[in-house]
Design a protein around this motif. Structure first.
Motif, PDB file in Angstrom:
ATOM      1  N   TYR A 116     -42.993 -80.985  11.556  1.00 14.15           N
ATOM      2  CA  TYR A 116     -43.499 -81.785  10.400  1.00 14.15           C
ATOM      3  C   TYR A 116     -43.262 -80.894   9.248  1.00 14.15           C
ATOM      4  O   TYR A 116     -43.806 -79.922   9.026  1.00 14.15           O
ATOM      5  N   PRO A 117     -42.374 -81.249   8.346  1.00 17.70           N
ATOM      6  CA  PRO A 117     -41.600 -80.367   7.251  1.00 17.70           C
ATOM      7  C   PRO A 117     -42.697 -80.214   6.072  1.00 17.70           C
ATOM      8  O   PRO A 117     -43.655 -81.268   5.981  1.00 17.70           O
ATOM      9  N   LEU A 118     -42.780 -79.215   5.511  1.00 16.85           N
ATOM     10  CA  LEU A 118     -43.525 -79.039   4.327  1.00 16.85           C
ATOM     11  C   LEU A 118     -42.704 -78.769   3.123  1.00 16.85           C
ATOM     12  O   LEU A 118     -41.423 -78.733   3.064  1.00 16.85           O
ATOM     13  N   VAL A 119     -43.500 -79.007   1.866  1.00 18.86           N
ATOM     14  CA  VAL A 119     -42.850 -78.824   0.552  1.00 18.86           C
ATOM     15  C   VAL A 119     -42.834 -77.361   0.255  1.00 18.86           C
ATOM     16  O   VAL A 119     -44.113 -77.037   0.119  1.00 18.86           O
ATOM     17  N   GLU A 120     -41.967 -76.699  -0.042  1.00 18.01           N
ATOM     18  CA  GLU A 120     -41.851 -75.342  -0.457  1.00 18.01           C
ATOM     19  C   GLU A 120     -42.577 -75.351  -1.730  1.00 18.01           C
ATOM     20  O   GLU A 120     -42.135 -76.082  -2.845  1.00 18.01           O
ATOM     21  N   GLY A 121     -43.120 -74.412  -1.981  1.00 20.60           N
ATOM     22  CA  GLY A 121     -43.639 -74.169  -3.298  1.00 20.60           C
ATOM     23  C   GLY A 121     -45.079 -75.019  -3.604  1.00 20.60           C
ATOM     24  O   GLY A 121     -46.182 -74.892  -4.578  1.00 20.60           O
ATOM     25  N   GLY A 122     -45.233 -76.058  -2.805  1.00 20.12           N
ATOM     26  CA  GLY A 122     -46.516 -76.802  -2.967  1.00 20.12           C
ATOM     27  C   GLY A 122     -46.964 -77.538  -4.034  1.00 20.12           C
ATOM     28  O   GLY A 122     -45.962 -77.893  -4.787  1.00 20.12           O
ATOM     29  N   TYR A 123     -48.121 -77.893  -4.151  1.00 19.05           N
ATOM     30  CA  TYR A 123     -48.734 -78.662  -5.356  1.00 19.05           C
ATOM     31  C   TYR A 123     -48.437 -77.911  -6.752  1.00 19.05           C
ATOM     32  O   TYR A 123     -47.780 -78.613  -7.409  1.00 19.05           O
ATOM     33  N   LYS A 124     -48.488 -76.600  -6.757  1.00 15.99           N
ATOM     34  CA  LYS A 124     -48.205 -75.885  -7.898  1.00 15.99           C
ATOM     35  C   LYS A 124     -46.629 -76.276  -8.432  1.00 15.99           C
ATOM     36  O   LYS A 124     -46.454 -76.551  -9.677  1.00 15.99           O
ATOM     37  N   ALA A 125     -45.925 -76.163  -7.686  1.00 12.60           N
ATOM     38  CA  ALA A 125     -44.322 -76.284  -8.002  1.00 12.60           C
ATOM     39  C   ALA A 125     -44.266 -77.741  -8.474  1.00 12.60           C
ATOM     40  O   ALA A 125     -43.308 -78.080  -9.460  1.00 12.60           O
ATOM     41  N   MET A 126     -44.700 -78.627  -7.574  1.00 14.89           N
ATOM     42  CA  MET A 126     -44.635 -80.018  -8.026  1.00 14.89           C
ATOM     43  C   MET A 126     -44.893 -80.405  -9.179  1.00 14.89           C
ATOM     44  O   MET A 126     -44.592 -81.026 -10.056  1.00 14.89           O
ATOM     45  N   ARG A 127     -46.286 -79.852  -9.448  1.00 16.10           N
ATOM     46  CA  ARG A 127     -46.718 -80.243 -10.857  1.00 16.10           C
ATOM     47  C   ARG A 127     -46.099 -79.612 -11.863  1.00 16.10           C
ATOM     48  O   ARG A 127     -45.882 -80.269 -12.978  1.00 16.10           O
ATOM     49  N   ASN A 128     -45.591 -78.291 -11.721  1.00 15.98           N
ATOM     50  CA  ASN A 128     -44.730 -77.845 -12.838  1.00 15.98           C
ATOM     51  C   ASN A 128     -43.576 -78.630 -12.982  1.00 15.98           C
ATOM     52  O   ASN A 128     -42.829 -78.810 -14.163  1.00 15.98           O
ATOM     53  N   PHE A 129     -42.894 -79.182 -11.878  1.00 16.87           N
ATOM     54  CA  PHE A 129     -41.902 -79.828 -12.068  1.00 16.87           C
ATOM     55  C   PHE A 129     -41.908 -81.047 -12.922  1.00 16.87           C
ATOM     56  O   PHE A 129     -41.282 -81.470 -13.882  1.00 16.87           O
ATOM     57  N   LEU A 130     -43.052 -81.902 -12.743  1.00 16.12           N
ATOM     58  CA  LEU A 130     -43.484 -83.125 -13.135  1.00 16.12           C
ATOM     59  C   LEU A 130     -43.978 -82.851 -14.839  1.00 16.12           C
ATOM     60  O   LEU A 130     -43.549 -83.536 -15.774  1.00 16.12           O
ATOM     61  N   LEU A 131     -44.300 -81.629 -15.203  1.00 19.55           N
ATOM     62  CA  LEU A 131     -44.646 -81.288 -16.593  1.00 19.55           C
ATOM     63  C   LEU A 131     -43.282 -80.901 -17.224  1.00 19.55           C
ATOM     64  O   LEU A 131     -43.103 -81.423 -18.489  1.00 19.55           O
ATOM     65  N   GLU A 132     -42.420 -80.306 -16.668  1.00 18.75           N
ATOM     66  CA  GLU A 132     -41.013 -80.133 -17.246  1.00 18.75           C
ATOM     67  C   GLU A 132     -40.310 -81.396 -17.388  1.00 18.75           C
ATOM     68  O   GLU A 132     -39.560 -81.876 -18.586  1.00 18.75           O
ATOM     69  N   GLU A 133     -40.258 -81.994 -16.651  1.00 21.04           N
ATOM     70  CA  GLU A 133     -39.692 -83.387 -16.627  1.00 21.04           C
ATOM     71  C   GLU A 133     -40.385 -84.467 -17.672  1.00 21.04           C
ATOM     72  O   GLU A 133     -39.562 -85.014 -18.348  1.00 21.04           O
ATOM     73  N   LEU A 134     -41.623 -84.363 -17.774  1.00 19.41           N
ATOM     74  CA  LEU A 134     -42.401 -85.153 -18.679  1.00 19.41           C
ATOM     75  C   LEU A 134     -41.945 -84.607 -20.276  1.00 19.41           C
ATOM     76  O   LEU A 134     -41.447 -85.419 -21.088  1.00 19.41           O
ATOM     77  N   ASP A 135     -41.925 -83.331 -20.438  1.00 20.53           N
ATOM     78  CA  ASP A 135     -41.377 -82.898 -21.757  1.00 20.53           C
ATOM     79  C   ASP A 135     -39.948 -83.249 -22.030  1.00 20.53           C
ATOM     80  O   ASP A 135     -39.520 -83.824 -23.180  1.00 20.53           O
ATOM     81  N   THR A 136     -39.110 -83.237 -20.976  1.00 14.50           N
ATOM     82  CA  THR A 136     -37.647 -83.726 -21.125  1.00 14.50           C
ATOM     83  C   THR A 136     -37.460 -84.951 -21.565  1.00 14.50           C
ATOM     84  O   THR A 136     -36.730 -85.477 -22.471  1.00 14.50           O
ATOM     85  N   HIS A 137     -38.227 -85.711 -20.892  1.00 11.68           N
ATOM     86  CA  HIS A 137     -37.956 -87.453 -20.865  1.00 11.68           C
ATOM     87  C   HIS A 137     -38.682 -87.960 -22.264  1.00 11.68           C
ATOM     88  O   HIS A 137     -38.134 -88.557 -22.867  1.00 11.68           O
ATOM     89  N   CYS A 138     -39.777 -87.354 -22.596  1.00  7.70           N
ATOM     90  CA  CYS A 138     -40.369 -87.765 -23.912  1.00  7.70           C
ATOM     91  C   CYS A 138     -39.459 -87.311 -25.101  1.00  7.70           C
ATOM     92  O   CYS A 138     -39.424 -88.170 -25.969  1.00  7.70           O
ATOM     93  N   ARG A 139     -38.719 -86.253 -24.958  1.00 13.65           N
ATOM     94  CA  ARG A 139     -37.759 -85.905 -26.198  1.00 13.65           C
ATOM     95  C   ARG A 139     -36.440 -86.523 -25.966  1.00 13.65           C
ATOM     96  O   ARG A 139     -35.746 -86.821 -27.054  1.00 13.65           O
ATOM     97  N   GLN A 140     -36.128 -87.065 -24.791  1.00 10.80           N
ATOM     98  CA  GLN A 140     -34.699 -87.539 -24.522  1.00 10.80           C
ATOM     99  C   GLN A 140     -34.650 -89.242 -24.413  1.00 10.80           C
ATOM    100  O   GLN A 140     -33.411 -89.957 -24.929  1.00 10.80           O
ATOM    101  N   LEU A 141     -35.937 -89.642 -23.851  1.00 12.47           N
ATOM    102  CA  LEU A 141     -35.520 -91.223 -23.339  1.00 12.47           C
ATOM    103  C   LEU A 141     -35.665 -91.884 -24.776  1.00 12.47           C
ATOM    104  O   LEU A 141     -36.567 -91.686 -25.620  1.00 12.47           O
ATOM    105  N   PRO A 142     -34.677 -93.015 -25.031  1.00 11.72           N
ATOM    106  CA  PRO A 142     -35.011 -93.663 -26.425  1.00 11.72           C
ATOM    107  C   PRO A 142     -36.330 -94.691 -26.165  1.00 11.72           C
ATOM    108  O   PRO A 142     -36.236 -95.726 -25.448  1.00 11.72           O
ATOM    109  N   LEU A 143     -37.296 -94.495 -26.835  1.00 10.43           N
ATOM    110  CA  LEU A 143     -38.341 -95.239 -26.528  1.00 10.43           C
ATOM    111  C   LEU A 143     -38.482 -96.247 -27.857  1.00 10.43           C
ATOM    112  O   LEU A 143     -37.939 -96.025 -28.788  1.00 10.43           O
TER     113      LEU A 143
END
Length: 364
Positions: A116-143
């Motif tokens: 059964y495969p694992l997620v490389e970088g685990g929770y910490k890497a996924m959490r950092n990814f979501l924080l970076e995406e949140l910053d990007t989309h809040c700045r770029q998405l037309p709200l």
């Protein structure tokens, strides 16, 4: 055999089921949707292994971990993991950093004939990814922000939009002192993760994203500063409804429709709801002032008795009208003065609903 992955975007876009190997105390502080907490170590075991690691190093901690993993413990863990694998053959497992706990679980499953495969970088890497995406989309998405005084029906209108994010729905709170929904609110990290994932999904297609105007706090969930800044600066759709119309809508939502939440109350549903309403009114006592609070509390108790005796919620309407004009409207007007975005449409609830429908079908 499926390979380990670091494709966090795909994991979240496809709602991939994941097995979280962290201890319950870690999971409860923050997790992702579509995950189950099936820990390698429980909270006490994690604490003991952590102390051993600090005292004697990694190898000593590993040895202690295996000592704690008695035959019964291993059997329990493997049974839970096998069940997850059977239910989610396309899922993954992860721990905090994708290291020792994940690989130990992989080894234990492998010994049972399961790869059964694992997620490389685990929770910490996924959490950092979501924080970076949140910053990007809040700045770029037309709200586009649906704004209006309390009771204007902004949430209803939000659901009329073709593309929207329901922040109050994610927070499980309506955003005011009376906004409890009867459901527990998510942890702050869970709230942020869910918001980021929703924006990630919306960003896969072009077009404006509608969001309800919110203050910094939705119950106990705080808007990420970058999202609050985006809401403040984005174009607005203003909903304009009379005080009475807004009061009637609030009474429908917060009284008539809320009674069902109190079906299991020790007393009657009306008495259970009435007690909650009085507690909520007490939360704004200082803002109302002592004398005015006592007057409104007496009015509320009269409405509560009328509801319990006759089932009618009409007595709440003048009370809500007073709260709107004396408390909520002034606060909202003050916040509106700080908004920077232009007003792209202004109208009644019905007119805004029609305008939103036209945005779905711009050619009509």
């Amino acid at each position: 055999m499926r390979q380990n992955t670091a494709d966090y975007r795909r994991l979240f876009l496809t709602d991939t089921p994941m097995m979280d190997m962290r201890a319950p105390v870690e999971y409860n502080r923050g997790a992702f949707p579509h995950t189950e907490n099936l820990p390698l170590l429980d909270d006490r075991q994690r604490e003991l292994v952590g102390k051993e690691y600090k005292r004697s190093g990694q190898q000593a901690a590993i040895e202690l971990g295996w000592k704690l993993a008695t035959a019964d413990v291993r059997a329990q863990r493997l049974a839970a993991w096998k069940d997850f694998v059977q239910r989610h053959p396309d899922g993954y497992l992860y721990c905090f950093r994708g290291g020792l706990r994940s690989r130990t679980a992989q080894q234990m499953l492998h010994a049972e004939g399961i790869d059964y495969p694992l997620v490389e970088g685990g929770y910490k890497a996924m959490r950092n990814f979501l924080l970076e995406e949140l910053d990007t989309h809040c700045r770029q998405l037309p709200l586009v922000v649906i704004a209006g005084h309390t009771g204007s029906g902004k949430t209803e209108l939000l659901h009329c939009a073709a593309r929207a994010i329901d922040l109050e729905g994610i927070a499980r709170h309506r955003g005011s002192s009376f906004g409890r929904t009867g459901q527990p609110q998510p942890a702050q990290i869970d709230f942020e993760n869910r918001v980021s994932i929703e924006l990630l999904k919306l960003a896969q297609h072009p077009g404006p994203v509608f969001v309800e105007d919110e203050s910094r706090l939705i119950g106990r969930c705080a808007l990420p500063p970058v999202l609050q800044q985006a809401i403040t600066a984005s174009p607005r759709v203003m909903v304009e409804e009379s005080v009475e119309a807004r009061a009637r809508r609030i009474v429908r939502d917060y009284v008539a429709d809320a009674l069902a939440r109190f079906g299991d109350a020790e007393t009657s549903p009306a008495e259970g709801l009435g007690e909650e309403l009085r507690n909520n009114l007490g939360r704004i006592q200082k803002r109302l002032g002592g004398l005015r609070y006592r007057e409104l509390d007496e009015q509320l108790q009269t409405a509560n008795r009328e509801l319990a005796q006759s089932g009618s919620a009409d007595a709440y309407i003048p009370l809500v009208m007073a709260l709107l004009t004396e408390y909520y409207d002034g606060t909202y007007d003050y916040l509106m003065e700080k908004r920077e975005g232009e007003v792209v449409f202004r109208g009644s609830h019905a007119e805004v609903a029609e305008w939103l429908s036209e945005q779905k079908n711009p050619s009509t």
